[in-house]
Design a protein around this motif. Structure first.
Motif, PDB file in Angstrom:
ATOM      1  N   TYR A  91       0.833  -1.222   0.000  1.00 47.97           N
ATOM      2  CA  TYR A  91       0.000   0.000   0.000  1.00 47.97           C
ATOM      3  C   TYR A  91       0.865   1.269   0.000  1.00 47.97           C
ATOM      4  N   THR A  92       1.894   1.232  -0.849  1.00 46.17           N
ATOM      5  CA  THR A  92       2.732   2.426  -1.012  1.00 46.17           C
ATOM      6  C   THR A  92       2.642   2.847  -2.486  1.00 46.17           C
ATOM      7  N   PRO A  93       2.731   4.148  -2.755  1.00 51.27           N
ATOM      8  CA  PRO A  93       2.376   4.606  -4.105  1.00 51.27           C
ATOM      9  C   PRO A  93       3.324   4.166  -5.212  1.00 51.27           C
ATOM     10  N   VAL A  94       4.637   4.314  -4.977  1.00 54.60           N
ATOM     11  CA  VAL A  94       5.583   3.966  -6.048  1.00 54.60           C
ATOM     12  C   VAL A  94       5.504   2.467  -6.345  1.00 54.60           C
ATOM     13  N   CYS A  95       5.469   1.653  -5.286  1.00 58.70           N
ATOM     14  CA  CYS A  95       5.397   0.197  -5.462  1.00 58.70           C
ATOM     15  C   CYS A  95       4.140  -0.193  -6.235  1.00 58.70           C
ATOM     16  N   THR A  96       3.054   0.499  -5.983  1.00 55.24           N
ATOM     17  CA  THR A  96       1.802   0.193  -6.679  1.00 55.24           C
ATOM     18  C   THR A  96       1.996   0.352  -8.189  1.00 55.24           C
ATOM     19  N   THR A  97       2.679   1.438  -8.586  1.00 51.35           N
ATOM     20  CA  THR A  97       2.900   1.639 -10.027  1.00 51.35           C
ATOM     21  C   THR A  97       3.877   0.603 -10.580  1.00 51.35           C
ATOM     22  N   GLU A  98       4.873   0.231  -9.776  1.00 46.31           N
ATOM     23  CA  GLU A  98       5.867  -0.745 -10.264  1.00 46.31           C
ATOM     24  C   GLU A  98       5.242  -2.127 -10.478  1.00 46.31           C
ATOM     25  N   LEU A  99       4.453  -2.572  -9.509  1.00 45.25           N
ATOM     26  CA  LEU A  99       3.850  -3.903  -9.649  1.00 45.25           C
ATOM     27  C   LEU A  99       2.883  -3.928 -10.824  1.00 45.25           C
ATOM     28  N   GLY A 100       2.189  -2.809 -11.033  1.00 47.35           N
ATOM     29  CA  GLY A 100       1.300  -2.709 -12.195  1.00 47.35           C
ATOM     30  C   GLY A 100       2.095  -2.723 -13.495  1.00 47.35           C
ATOM     31  N   ALA A 101       3.216  -2.012 -13.522  1.00 48.30           N
ATOM     32  CA  ALA A 101       4.044  -1.969 -14.740  1.00 48.30           C
ATOM     33  C   ALA A 101       4.541  -3.370 -15.100  1.00 48.30           C
ATOM     34  N   VAL A 102       4.974  -4.114 -14.099  1.00 55.19           N
ATOM     35  CA  VAL A 102       5.473  -5.468 -14.370  1.00 55.19           C
ATOM     36  C   VAL A 102       4.336  -6.360 -14.885  1.00 55.19           C
ATOM     37  N   ALA A 103       3.155  -6.233 -14.299  1.00 50.49           N
ATOM     38  CA  ALA A 103       2.009  -7.031 -14.783  1.00 50.49           C
ATOM     39  C   ALA A 103       1.703  -6.677 -16.235  1.00 50.49           C
ATOM     40  N   GLU A 117       6.195  -9.336 -22.423  1.00 48.82           N
ATOM     41  CA  GLU A 117       7.605  -9.035 -22.710  1.00 48.82           C
ATOM     42  C   GLU A 117       8.525  -9.975 -21.927  1.00 48.82           C
ATOM     43  N   PHE A 118       8.163 -10.237 -20.658  1.00 45.79           N
ATOM     44  CA  PHE A 118       8.983 -11.172 -19.869  1.00 45.79           C
ATOM     45  C   PHE A 118       8.831 -12.598 -20.424  1.00 45.79           C
ATOM     46  N   THR A 119       7.600 -12.961 -20.793  1.00 48.34           N
ATOM     47  CA  THR A 119       7.354 -14.313 -21.315  1.00 48.34           C
ATOM     48  C   THR A 119       8.150 -14.539 -22.605  1.00 48.34           C
ATOM     49  N   LYS A 120       8.153 -13.500 -23.475  1.00 48.77           N
ATOM     50  CA  LYS A 120       8.901 -13.589 -24.733  1.00 48.77           C
ATOM     51  C   LYS A 120      10.379 -13.910 -24.476  1.00 48.77           C
ATOM     52  N   ARG A 121      10.883 -13.432 -23.364  1.00 50.71           N
ATOM     53  CA  ARG A 121      12.297 -13.634 -23.016  1.00 50.71           C
ATOM     54  C   ARG A 121      12.501 -14.865 -22.125  1.00 50.71           C
ATOM     55  N   ASN A 122      11.434 -15.670 -21.986  1.00 47.30           N
ATOM     56  CA  ASN A 122      11.507 -16.876 -21.148  1.00 47.30           C
ATOM     57  C   ASN A 122      11.943 -16.524 -19.718  1.00 47.30           C
ATOM     58  N   ALA A 123      11.408 -15.398 -19.215  1.00 49.03           N
ATOM     59  CA  ALA A 123      11.778 -14.926 -17.871  1.00 49.03           C
ATOM     60  C   ALA A 123      10.535 -14.891 -16.975  1.00 49.03           C
ATOM     61  N   LYS A 124      10.665 -15.464 -15.800  1.00 50.78           N
ATOM     62  CA  LYS A 124       9.573 -15.425 -14.819  1.00 50.78           C
ATOM     63  C   LYS A 124       9.866 -14.334 -13.804  1.00 50.78           C
ATOM     64  N   VAL A 125       8.851 -13.608 -13.407  1.00 44.35           N
ATOM     65  CA  VAL A 125       9.045 -12.552 -12.416  1.00 44.35           C
ATOM     66  C   VAL A 125       8.455 -12.976 -11.080  1.00 44.35           C
ATOM     67  N   ILE A 126       9.032 -12.453 -10.018  1.00 47.08           N
ATOM     68  CA  ILE A 126       8.514 -12.707  -8.675  1.00 47.08           C
ATOM     69  C   ILE A 126       8.888 -11.508  -7.802  1.00 47.08           C
ATOM     70  N   ALA A 127       7.883 -10.980  -7.102  1.00 55.32           N
ATOM     71  CA  ALA A 127       8.092  -9.802  -6.260  1.00 55.32           C
ATOM     72  C   ALA A 127       8.146 -10.236  -4.800  1.00 55.32           C
ATOM     73  N   ILE A 128       8.662  -9.362  -3.971  1.00 62.53           N
ATOM     74  CA  ILE A 128       8.711  -9.649  -2.533  1.00 62.53           C
ATOM     75  C   ILE A 128       8.455  -8.363  -1.763  1.00 62.53           C
ATOM     76  N   SER A 129       7.668  -8.500  -0.706  1.00 63.50           N
ATOM     77  CA  SER A 129       7.456  -7.384   0.216  1.00 63.50           C
ATOM     78  C   SER A 129       7.325  -7.987   1.609  1.00 63.50           C
ATOM     79  N   VAL A 130       7.737  -7.233   2.616  1.00 59.03           N
ATOM     80  CA  VAL A 130       7.815  -7.806   3.969  1.00 59.03           C
ATOM     81  C   VAL A 130       6.482  -7.732   4.730  1.00 59.03           C
ATOM     82  N   ASP A 131       5.385  -7.583   4.008  1.00 64.97           N
ATOM     83  CA  ASP A 131       4.065  -7.628   4.647  1.00 64.97           C
ATOM     84  C   ASP A 131       3.440  -9.016   4.456  1.00 64.97           C
ATOM     85  N   GLY A 132       2.281  -9.217   5.108  1.00 67.42           N
ATOM     86  CA  GLY A 132       1.662 -10.542   5.141  1.00 67.42           C
ATOM     87  C   GLY A 132       0.783 -10.824   3.918  1.00 67.42           C
ATOM     88  N   ILE A 133       0.340 -12.065   3.845  1.00 70.61           N
ATOM     89  CA  ILE A 133      -0.374 -12.530   2.645  1.00 70.61           C
ATOM     90  C   ILE A 133      -1.734 -11.834   2.484  1.00 70.61           C
TER      91      ILE A 133
END
Ligand code: BEZ
Length: 213
Positions: free
Chosen positions: A42-54, A59-75
């Protein structure tokens, strides 16, 4: 915790994510991986970043790359936040976000820099190759959102230079000329780089990108 360096094996871990329990190396399979951290939910910059990656999923699939994010909050926090990300960034986040409440993964990857932020992570990016070694590490402060075009550009360079004896010059992008590795003699270069090459200086030789028509 040992300092991670390029060429080290990316530490493996099991973690709870928004896509269920995963083992990191199994999740990556035999392709490329991008692990990137966020200071908090629930932070503004991170919200835009996670949306950008989605929105760059293809583009990631085309490069055979899997993405995974991490944040220190709960599920539960992550699931609630994803709804906001989908709504505000007009996307569908369908890649895993690790719920790293006990900071196990953040510590493993040295993502907490106490002088920058005592509790949250900095914005780390790790690109991992199919051999599970670390190919790239970049660290941004919390106040600067990442440029994911740059991450894609770096993956292009890593994938090109892994299979061809070339390096990519400043600001290179797909289709631009590349630099012939200094270890290749001019005589060998003539046989390897069939599109020809230009010798600007004996140590600076340019050739058209070899893996495109
Ligand atoms: C953000 O994602 O907007 C953010 C997070 C931590 C500190 C500053 C900004």
């Amino acid at each position: 915790m040992a300092t991670l360096r390029l060429g080290d094996t990316a530490p493996d871990f099991n973690a709870l994510t928004t896509e269920g329990e995963i083992n990191f190396h199994e999740y990556l399979g035999d392709g490329w991986g991008v692990l990137f951290s966020h200071p908090a939910d629930y932070t503004p910059v991170c919200t835009t970043e996670l949306g950008a990656v989605a929105n760059y999923k293809d583009e990631f699939t085309k490069r055979n790359a899997k993405v995974i994010a991490i944040s220190v909050d709960g599920i539960d926090s992550h699931h609630g936040w994803i709804k906001d990300i989908n709504e505000t960034q007009n996307t569908v986040v369908d890649y895993p976000i690790i719920a790293d409440e006990n900071r196990k993964v953040a510590d493993l990857y040295d993502m907490i820099h106490p002088k920058a932020n005592a509790t949250g992570t900095v914005r780390s990016v790790f690109v991992i190759g199919p051999d599970k070694t670390i190919k790239l590490m970049i660290t941004y402060p919390a106040s600067t959102g990442r440029n994911f075009d740059e991450i894609l550009r770096v993956i292009d360079s890593l994938q090109l230079t892994a299979y061809h004896k070339v390096a990519t010059p400043a600001n290179w992008k797909q289709g631009d000329d590349v630099v012939i590795s200094p270890s290749i003699s001019n005589e060998d270069a003539k046989g390897i780089f069939t599109k020809g090459f230009k010798e600007v200086k004996p140590y600076l030789r340019l050739t058209p990108q070899p893996n495109i028509d």
